[in-house]
Design a protein around this motif. Structure first.
Motif, PDB file in Angstrom:
ATOM      1  N   ASN A 192      -5.828  -1.108   8.192  1.00 19.67           N
ATOM      2  CA  ASN A 192      -6.839  -1.038   7.145  1.00 19.67           C
ATOM      3  C   ASN A 192      -6.560  -2.017   6.013  1.00 19.67           C
ATOM      4  O   ASN A 192      -7.424  -2.297   5.194  1.00 19.67           O
ATOM      5  N   ALA A 193      -5.355  -2.500   5.966  1.00 20.79           N
ATOM      6  CA  ALA A 193      -5.037  -3.650   5.124  1.00 20.79           C
ATOM      7  C   ALA A 193      -5.146  -3.389   3.629  1.00 20.79           C
ATOM      8  O   ALA A 193      -5.491  -4.278   2.866  1.00 20.79           O
ATOM      9  N   CYS A 194      -4.838  -2.181   3.197  1.00 13.01           N
ATOM     10  CA  CYS A 194      -4.893  -1.896   1.766  1.00 13.01           C
ATOM     11  C   CYS A 194      -3.913  -2.778   0.988  1.00 13.01           C
ATOM     12  O   CYS A 194      -4.090  -3.005  -0.198  1.00 13.01           O
TER      13      CYS A 194
ATOM     14  N   SER B  20       1.063  -3.822   4.411  1.00  9.26           N
ATOM     15  CA  SER B  20       0.136  -2.705   4.664  1.00  9.26           C
ATOM     16  C   SER B  20       0.731  -1.811   5.747  1.00  9.26           C
ATOM     17  O   SER B  20       1.303  -2.300   6.707  1.00  9.26           O
ATOM     18  N   GLY B  21       0.513  -0.520   5.601  1.00  9.06           N
ATOM     19  CA  GLY B  21       1.046   0.432   6.564  1.00  9.06           C
ATOM     20  C   GLY B  21       0.200   0.605   7.817  1.00  9.06           C
ATOM     21  O   GLY B  21       0.600   1.277   8.753  1.00  9.06           O
ATOM     22  N   CYS B  22      -0.998  -0.001   7.816  1.00  8.72           N
ATOM     23  CA  CYS B  22      -1.818  -0.002   9.024  1.00  8.72           C
ATOM     24  C   CYS B  22      -2.889  -1.074   8.879  1.00  8.72           C
ATOM     25  O   CYS B  22      -3.005  -1.698   7.829  1.00  8.72           O
TER      26      CYS B  22
ATOM     27  N   CYS C  73       0.849  -1.195   0.000  1.00  5.71           N
ATOM     28  CA  CYS C  73       0.000   0.000   0.000  1.00  5.71           C
ATOM     29  C   CYS C  73       0.889   1.251   0.000  1.00  5.71           C
ATOM     30  O   CYS C  73       2.095   1.141   0.174  1.00  5.71           O
ATOM     31  N   PRO C  74       0.322   2.429  -0.185  1.00  6.61           N
ATOM     32  CA  PRO C  74       1.162   3.637  -0.198  1.00  6.61           C
ATOM     33  C   PRO C  74       1.842   3.915   1.146  1.00  6.61           C
ATOM     34  O   PRO C  74       2.932   4.491   1.197  1.00  6.61           O
ATOM     35  N   GLY C  75       1.182   3.534   2.224  1.00 13.28           N
ATOM     36  CA  GLY C  75       1.812   3.646   3.537  1.00 13.28           C
ATOM     37  C   GLY C  75       2.181   5.056   3.942  1.00 13.28           C
ATOM     38  O   GLY C  75       1.710   6.046   3.384  1.00 13.28           O
TER      39      GLY C  75
ATOM     40  N   LEU D 138      -3.399   7.851   7.268  1.00 15.50           N
ATOM     41  CA  LEU D 138      -3.851   6.889   8.266  1.00 15.50           C
ATOM     42  C   LEU D 138      -2.728   5.948   8.701  1.00 15.50           C
ATOM     43  O   LEU D 138      -2.881   5.164   9.625  1.00 15.50           O
ATOM     44  N   ALA D 139      -1.610   6.020   8.015  1.00 17.14           N
ATOM     45  CA  ALA D 139      -0.558   5.025   8.215  1.00 17.14           C
ATOM     46  C   ALA D 139       0.019   5.043   9.627  1.00 17.14           C
ATOM     47  O   ALA D 139       0.155   6.089  10.250  1.00 17.14           O
TER      48      ALA D 139
ATOM     49  N   CYS E 205       0.067   8.206   3.015  1.00 19.00           N
ATOM     50  CA  CYS E 205      -1.266   8.023   3.575  1.00 19.00           C
ATOM     51  C   CYS E 205      -1.327   8.559   4.995  1.00 19.00           C
ATOM     52  O   CYS E 205      -0.482   8.238   5.825  1.00 19.00           O
TER      53      CYS E 205
HETATM   54  S1  SF4 Z   1      -3.175   0.177   4.788  1.00 24.43           S
HETATM   55 FE1  SF4 Z   1      -3.251   1.940   6.092  1.00 24.43          FE
HETATM   56  S2  SF4 Z   1      -1.341   2.964   5.566  1.00 24.43           S
HETATM   57 FE2  SF4 Z   1      -1.748   1.607   3.906  1.00 24.43          FE
HETATM   58  S3  SF4 Z   1      -2.859   2.882   2.438  1.00 24.43           S
HETATM   59 FE3  SF4 Z   1      -4.342   1.760   3.681  1.00 24.43          FE
HETATM   60  S4  SF4 Z   1      -4.909   3.189   5.220  1.00 24.43           S
HETATM   61 FE4  SF4 Z   1      -2.987   3.917   4.368  1.00 24.43          FE
END
Ligand code: SF4
Ligand code: HEM
Lengths: 560, 203
Positions: A460-462, A456-458, A415-417, A423-424, A421
């Motif tokens: 949210n599991a993108c 994923s950076g958080c 993910c962009p992380g 939310l990361a 992002c």
């Molecule tokens: S997983 Fe978390 S850090 Fe990664 S893009 Fe989604 S919201 Fe952002």
């Protein structure tokens, strides 16, 4: 692929006008932040760390050369000349200006594209298998139904503001490549005993902070009823899904709370009233849409091609690439080709405008002017003649699109992380890059074989970390960035969620941790066994023991 | 100036409101949060109405009144004569149940108006409620959206069967009218036009 008629075109044109007006009202203060938020989100516009992020819809991952050229131009004109292809087969721009978005949408509308419902609490882009229509194991080409469903879900008035986002995936193969079980609704098309098109429907899957695999709600649904049955499901969800807590608002939570039997009972009760309503799909409509997905005008070719065989024999670099990047095709003498957006050391899924133009040209030259985006964040030319693959490889390589790592460890889904992002908890791209550099030796990489690594950076599991063979999740501990590792997740028919192996690691430790996991696999594997199969056979214990051995030893010596 | 938009034979106009909106008195009880239990999903986070509130609701003695669902159910006998005069309408919140309404009032078309109150514009339950009232319960009279009703939801409200819209009063209702026609050829069938595009046109 699907071509717009006046009705399709008028909708996207009217959307541009509507959104232009909404943006104008926002900028003059007639819409508050809160009021504008769902409007911009339903047009794919997030406000991010550095700038807004715009997510452009690529319905079920299909693009024409013309569209990709346009995306490249838009990225050059309105952004920093690159775009990011996402795990939901869409494209994201990381740096557009809010004020420019209406103009970007107008540009997109010119090539039959839009950003409708790419975000927000509504039915999102419908995704499917990147090899739809060409895969030899395909039972039903899911694209016509996906398009029918896309139209149905576009501005569906009843479902414009759901409790939470809603994702639908469809697949028509025996080997699921669309992760239907990880979606709010998953549909698997098949031919029933009467050889009629039927649908197996899954509900309540999803990743995010509460990962759950979907449950079958209906084993057999006649295709005509796909829309009304979805209406019944989404209606029950719309009315009863939680709206007080965004983390408990997905349909999976409702399904779990009610139990699948009760949920199903409510859906079926609703469906009694909806069945055979005018939204029931007609033969004529399916046929109309399906004609856009007729097989390409293929040449009659032999199974083998001498020039290809010769190139394989004489050029090891080409052979290594071909082994990973060419995929079986239902037509003799053709292959589907994956162009890698995972060049080592680059952000996974990113493509520069120049690369996009190049791929668009390659698609025009070698693959009937069409391409697909895969949920693994690569680009696919679906219909390439075997005899063209060498020339294609040379051109792709010149553009840095021919890393021979498809399906291997460095084909990282990420993910962009924290770089982009807001939310990361932690950065993800640098971790991907560090791992790619660690495994830069090709022979070694090929020896390790098929492996899916997701970051994923958080929670949210993108980046779909739960279903990575190795999953990496960024977490925040006292304000610093740490990474938790899971093992044993997988997509496909035997979808499973990974298990956390233990305490988290720092960014610097990560490449080394992956190296250790791999070394356990290499010493324990039986013959051709894949990484995931070894994990399944042995469980996580030996991996865990090895990874934490040093740490424990260090602790014992009082160093850590 | 009135902020009520009504659709008459598909033409939108700003009209004067003939109805008096009867609100519940504020509750003395604490708001129930987080019901957690399955049966309470609908009520999660929403206030439930107390008997004191129902009893304490002041209904104007004359004219057309739109009363809360709970008051309508509990005090129907008291309202019956006015109901027969077509002077009673009902409004409900988005978490309330149409089954309850239908049980209290079998013939919904005896009500000249039903309103759905939306507390936050982002609460899309209103669309399902409108759709159900029209398609399942066969309600034919005025169906009104009240509360946090904003321009950008009008098109969806119209398609979900609403034909009157009490717009939030801090915004222009006149300008909002344009948004009723944001899209001219929607894809899917809904209340206002049951046929999807593929049945309306020879595509
Ligand atoms: S997983 Fe978390 S850090 Fe990664 S893009 Fe989604 S919201 Fe952002
Ligand atoms: C940078 C801006 C982004 C933000 C703010 C963002 C935000 C979110 C949030 C909040 C969720 C969790 C929703 C939930 O579980 O209810 C989510 C899920 C998801 N996102 Fe993103 N995201 C971003 C970028 C991306 C990108 C670039 C991709 C693709 C590579 C992506 C793919 C996904 C997927 C596949 C899920 C679904 C997980 C699931 O099934 O629940 N997102 N995103």
């Amino acid at each position: 692929m699907y071509k717009y008629d006046e009705i399709d075109q008028s909708l996207v044109d009217e959307r541009v006008a509507q959104y232009r007006d909404q943006t104008k009202r926002y900028l003059v203060g007639q819409l508050s932040d809160d009021e504008f938020r769902p409007l911009r989100l339903q047009n794919g516009l997030y406000i991010q760390r550095h700038a807004p992020m715009l997510r452009i819809a690529v319905p079920y991952g299909m693009l024409s050369s013309k569209q990709l050229h346009k995306l490249a131009d838009i990225a050059s004109k309105y952004d920093k000349a690159y775009g990011h292809f996402s795990t939901r087969q869409n494209m994201q721009l990381n740096w557009p200006l809010l004020e420019d978005v209406p103009d970007i949408l107008a540009e997109l509308a010119k090539v039959e594209m839009h950003a409708i419902q790419t975000s927000g609490n509504c039915i999102r882009n419908i995704t499917t298998d990147q090899f739809a229509g060409v895969a030899p194991d395909e039972v039903v080409d899911p694209r016509a139904m996906a398009e029918v469903m896309r139209q149905w879900s576009t501005f569906h008035p009843e479902f414009a503001l759901l409790p939470r986002k809603f994702k639908i995936a469809v697949s028509g193969t025996k080997q699921d490549r669309a992760i239907v079980q990880a979606h709010d609704i998953g549909m698997e098309f098949y031919l029933d005993a009467q050889q009629q098109l039927a649908i197996k429907v899954w509900v309540g899957g999803g990743l995010g902070r509460t990962p759950i695999l979907g449950t079958v709600i209906r084993e057999h649904l006649e295709w005509q009823h796909a829309l009304t049955y979805c209406e019944a499901i989404v209606r029950v969800y719309n009315l009863h899904g939680r709206r007080d807590n965004a983390y408990k608002a997905r349909i999976k939570i409702l399904v779990k709370a009610l139990g699948i039997d009760e949920f199903k009972r409510q859906v079926e009760e609703e469906w009694v009233h909806l069945k055979d309503a005018p939204n029931t799909i007609t033969e004529a409509e399916l046929a109309r849409v399906a004609q856009h997905f007729e097989p390409m005008p293929y040449e009659v070719l032999a199974h083998h091609d001498a020039s290809y065989d010769a190139a394989i024999a004489s050029n090891p670099a080409f052979a290594a690439w071909a082994k990973r990047s060419l995929h079986a095709h239902k037509m003799p003498g053709y292959r589907a080709v994956t162009l890698s957006l995972k060049t080592h050391g680059q952000a996974p899924g990113d493509a520069s405008s120049e690369q996009m133009h190049a791929v668009a040209d390659l698609a025009a030259q070698y693959s009937f002017g069409e391409l697909r985006v895969s949920h693994e964040q690569n680009l696919i030319l679906a219909d390439v003649k075997l005899s063209d693959t060498f020339a294609l490889w040379e051109k792709a390589r010149a553009q840095g699109l021919a890393s021979p790592n498809i399906g291997l460890l460095t084909d990282i889904i990420c993910c962009p992380g924290g770089d982009f992002c807001s939310l990361a908890n932690a950065k993800s791209i640098p971790i991907a890059q560090a791992i790619q550099m660690q495994f830069d030796n090709l022979d070694y990489l090929h020896d390790i074989g098929e492996l899916e690594l997701n970051i994923s950076g958080c929670m949210n599991a993108c980046g779909h970390h739960h279903i990575g063979h190795i999953g990496i999740l960024g977490i925040d501990k006292d304000g610093s960035e740490w990474y938790q590792v899971t093992l044993g997740g997988s997509q496909g028919n035997q979808a499973s969620l990974g298990t956390v192996i233990g305490p988290s690691f720092s960014a610097e430790e990560m490449p080394h941790v992956v190296e250790k996991l791999i070394s356990v696999y290499l010493s324990e594997r039986n013959g051709e066994e894949r990484f995931i199969d070894t994990v399944r056979r042995l469980g996580i214990a030996p991996f865990k023991a090895h990874v934490y051995a040093d740490k424990n030893a260090a602790k014992a010596e009082g160093i850590a | 100036m009135s902020h009520l938009i009504t659709l008459q034979a598909d033409v939108a106009k700003i009209t004067e409101d003939a109805w008096q909106f009867v609100a519940l008195p504020p509750s003395q009880q604490e708001v129930r949060k987080q019901a957690g239990k399955v049966v309470l999903f609908k009520l999660t986070g929403e206030q439930t109405v107390t008997p004191e509130q129902i009893a304490g609701t002041l209904i104007p003695a004359n004219g057309k009144v739109m009363v809360p669902l709970t008051v309508f159910i509990a005090r129907k006998t008291e309202l019956q004569a006015r109901l027969d005069q077509h002077e009673v309408g009902v409004w409900l919140d988005t978490h309330e149940s149409l089954t309850d309404l239908n049980q209290a009032q079998e013939d919904l078309n005896a009500l000249p108006i039903i309103a759905v109150h939306v507390e936050r514009f982002a609460d899309g339950r209103i669309f399902s409620l409108g759709t159900l009232l029209r398609s399942r319960y066969g309600f034919k009279n005025e169906l009104r959206a009240v509360g946090d009703v904003l321009r950008d939801q009008l098109f969806f409200l119209k398609r979900s069967g609403f034909n009157s819209f009490a717009m939030r009063t801090d915004r222009s209702a006149t300008e909002a009218i344009a948004s009723l026609n944001d899209f001219s050829q929607p894809y899917q069938g809904a209340v206002d036009e049951a046929r999807p595009a593929f049945r309306r046109y020879n595509r």
